[in-house]
Design a protein around this motif. Sequence first.
Motif, mmCIF file in Angstrom:
data_model
loop_
_atom_site.group_PDB
_atom_site.id
_atom_site.type_symbol
_atom_site.label_atom_id
_atom_site.label_comp_id
_atom_site.label_asym_id
_atom_site.label_seq_id
_atom_site.Cartn_x
_atom_site.Cartn_y
_atom_site.Cartn_z
ATOM 1 N N ILE A 97 7.455 -1.458 1.053
ATOM 2 C CA ILE A 97 7.378 -0.333 0.130
ATOM 3 C C ILE A 97 5.919 -0.204 -0.293
ATOM 4 O O ILE A 97 5.320 -1.154 -0.804
ATOM 5 C CB ILE A 97 8.258 -0.549 -1.105
ATOM 6 C CG1 ILE A 97 9.727 -0.666 -0.692
ATOM 7 C CG2 ILE A 97 8.061 0.591 -2.106
ATOM 8 C CD1 ILE A 97 10.658 -1.042 -1.825
ATOM 9 N N LEU A 98 5.355 0.976 -0.059
ATOM 10 C CA LEU A 98 3.980 1.269 -0.451
ATOM 11 C C LEU A 98 4.020 2.239 -1.614
ATOM 12 O O LEU A 98 4.545 3.345 -1.492
ATOM 13 C CB LEU A 98 3.207 1.896 0.708
ATOM 14 C CG LEU A 98 1.843 2.513 0.370
ATOM 15 C CD1 LEU A 98 0.865 1.451 -0.114
ATOM 16 C CD2 LEU A 98 1.295 3.264 1.558
ATOM 17 N N THR A 99 3.492 1.819 -2.764
ATOM 18 C CA THR A 99 3.328 2.709 -3.906
ATOM 19 C C THR A 99 1.844 2.980 -4.031
ATOM 20 O O THR A 99 1.061 2.087 -4.339
ATOM 21 C CB THR A 99 3.875 2.078 -5.196
ATOM 22 O OG1 THR A 99 5.260 1.775 -5.006
ATOM 23 C CG2 THR A 99 3.715 3.026 -6.374
ATOM 24 N N ASN A 100 1.458 4.229 -3.763
ATOM 25 C CA ASN A 100 0.037 4.597 -3.740
ATOM 26 C C ASN A 100 -0.316 5.448 -4.953
ATOM 27 O O ASN A 100 0.250 6.510 -5.161
ATOM 28 C CB ASN A 100 -0.274 5.375 -2.454
ATOM 29 C CG ASN A 100 -1.724 5.814 -2.415
ATOM 30 O OD1 ASN A 100 -2.613 5.094 -2.831
ATOM 31 N ND2 ASN A 100 -1.952 7.005 -1.914
ATOM 32 N N ARG A 101 -1.275 4.946 -5.729
ATOM 33 C CA ARG A 101 -1.829 5.707 -6.848
ATOM 34 C C ARG A 101 -3.333 5.878 -6.679
ATOM 35 O O ARG A 101 -4.000 6.371 -7.554
ATOM 36 C CB ARG A 101 -1.537 4.992 -8.157
ATOM 37 C CG ARG A 101 -0.071 4.950 -8.509
ATOM 38 C CD ARG A 101 0.166 4.297 -9.869
ATOM 39 N NE ARG A 101 1.573 4.170 -10.128
ATOM 40 C CZ ARG A 101 2.287 3.085 -9.894
ATOM 41 N NH1 ARG A 101 1.728 2.013 -9.386
ATOM 42 N NH2 ARG A 101 3.567 3.056 -10.175
ATOM 43 N N GLY A 102 -3.846 5.442 -5.540
ATOM 44 C CA GLY A 102 -5.277 5.502 -5.246
ATOM 45 C C GLY A 102 -5.553 6.418 -4.079
ATOM 46 O O GLY A 102 -4.978 7.496 -3.971
ATOM 47 N N ALA A 103 -6.431 5.971 -3.197
ATOM 48 C CA ALA A 103 -6.795 6.757 -2.016
ATOM 49 C C ALA A 103 -6.704 5.880 -0.774
ATOM 50 O O ALA A 103 -7.229 4.766 -0.762
ATOM 51 C CB ALA A 103 -8.211 7.301 -2.152
#
Length: 135
Positions: free
Chosen positions: A20-26
């Motif tokens: 699971i990848l939770t991305n809040r960046g770039a």
Amino acid sequence: YGGSGGAGGGGAYFAGDGAILTNRGAITGGTGGAAGVANFSRSGRSGSGGSGVYGSNLTIINAGSISGGLSGDGATRANAVTFGAGDNVYEHRAGGSVTGAVVGDGEVDVRASVRRRATAAGAHISSEIKNPFIG
């Protein structure tokens, strides 16, 4: 002959299943190398850009930015997300953006869904989400 440029690397590669990848960046795929130029014969080919994210049986929750890398020609963009085989989910959240396509890699058993939260006001996808997700 001029030499060909190398391919850009992937931004994030998941080798195992069920991540699971939770991305809040770039997250950005690498840029491909430029084609080599020959003096009197054919030039090489530009290297392809790298996918922003690649994985199988992967869940991506995106509130940041995911971009495919540019090829060495500076014009052709790689996929932002390339899903391998399995059950894959891309969930787009407010503040999220995608530059490049979100696609399956051609495996027959790719089953993925795109979920958008009702509260995703302001969420923006600047690319295509290709089959099998949305035609």
